[in-house]
Design an enzyme around this catalytic site. Structure first.
Site, PDB file in Angstrom:
ATOM      1  CG  HIS A  22      -1.745   1.184   1.380  1.00  8.67           C
ATOM      2  ND1 HIS A  22      -1.731   1.946   2.515  1.00  8.67           N
ATOM      3  CD2 HIS A  22      -2.607   1.794   0.521  1.00  8.67           C
ATOM      4  CE1 HIS A  22      -2.559   2.960   2.372  1.00  8.67           C
ATOM      5  NE2 HIS A  22      -3.098   2.890   1.162  1.00  8.67           N
ATOM      6  CG  ASP A  30       9.158  10.124 -21.479  1.00  9.13           C
ATOM      7  OD1 ASP A  30      10.331   9.887 -21.134  1.00  9.13           O
ATOM      8  OD2 ASP A  30       8.653  11.264 -21.428  1.00  9.13           O
ATOM      9  NE  ARG A 102      13.762  17.823 -17.200  1.00  9.09           N
ATOM     10  CZ  ARG A 102      14.743  18.328 -17.902  1.00  9.09           C
ATOM     11  NH1 ARG A 102      14.726  19.595 -18.272  1.00  9.09           N
ATOM     12  NH2 ARG A 102      15.752  17.591 -18.256  1.00  9.09           N
ATOM     13  CE1 TYR A 124       8.261  18.483 -18.949  1.00  7.82           C
ATOM     14  CE2 TYR A 124       7.777  19.011 -21.238  1.00  7.82           C
ATOM     15  CZ  TYR A 124       8.478  19.251 -20.072  1.00  7.82           C
ATOM     16  OH  TYR A 124       9.412  20.262 -20.040  1.00  7.82           O
ATOM     17  N   GLY A 125       5.587  12.457 -20.957  1.00 12.44           N
ATOM     18  CA  GLY A 125       4.711  11.293 -20.953  1.00 12.44           C
ATOM     19  C   GLY A 125       5.069  10.327 -19.840  1.00 12.44           C
ATOM     20  CG  ASN A 126       7.957  10.725 -17.795  1.00 10.67           C
ATOM     21  OD1 ASN A 126       8.438   9.733 -18.306  1.00 10.67           O
ATOM     22  ND2 ASN A 126       8.367  11.945 -18.083  1.00 10.67           N
TER      23      ASN A 126
END
Length: 139
Positions: A22, A30, A102, A124-126
Site C-alpha cells: 500500500h 517515457d 520536472r 512529459y509522458g511520465n
C-alpha cells in the site's frame, strides 16, 4: 499466458506489482526518462506508450487516495494531450492529479518501488501511480 490478464502485463511485471505494498509507487516512464539511472527495479516495455501501460496496470492495481497519480509538469505548466491520456488511462481527473515540477519529479520517482520504461516518445509522458489497498472499493 494467463486468461483475463491484460497482454501488456508480463509475468515479470505482475510479480513486481504483486510485491508492491500500500502506497508503494510505480513509475511508467517515457523513452526519455532515466529509469535505469534512478531505479533499482526496471522493466522495459519497448513499443508501448505510457497511456497503454497505465491502462493495463490499472486493470490489476487500485490507486491510493488522491493524489494516486503524479505527472511531470510541462515546461510552461500547460496540460498536454499525453497527460490527458494518462489521466484517462488511470481513471482520474485533473483536480485529483498532482503535477510535479520536472526536477522535483525525478526526486519523487527515485523512491518508486518499480520503474517501467516504455517506447513513448512524447515529452512529459511520465506517470507515477501509488498502489491503493487491494480488495477495497476506492472512494
Amino acid at each position: 499466458m494467463l486468461e483475463g490478464i491484460h497482454p501488456l502485463l508480463t509475468g515479470e511485471l505482475l510479480l513486481h506489482l504483486d510485491r508492491m505494498g500500500h502506497s508503494d509507487s510505480v513509475v511508467v516512464g517515457d523513452a526519455h526518462f532515466p529509469a535505469w539511472a534512478i531505479g533499482a527495479r526496471v522493466v522495459d516495455l519497448p513499443g508501448t506508450t505510457t497511456p497503454e501501460v497505465v491502462a493495463a496496470i490499472r486493470t490489476v492495481l487500485p490507486l491510493d487516495d488522491a493524489p494516486g497519480l503524479d505527472l511531470m509538469e510541462s515546461a510552461d505548466a500547460a496540460v498536454l494531450d499525453v497527460q490527458r491520456e494518462l489521466m484517462a488511462a488511470a481513471g482520474v481527473v485533473e483536480t485529483t492529479t498532482r503535477f510535479v515540477e520536472r526536477f522535483a519529479y525525478y526526486d519523487v520517482a527515485k523512491g518508486a518501488y518499480l520503474m517501467i520504461r516504455t517506447g513513448e516518445t512524447r515529452k512529459y509522458g511520465n506517470a507515477l501511480l501509488r498502489k491503493g489497498v487491494v480488495g477495497h472499493p476506492s472512494g
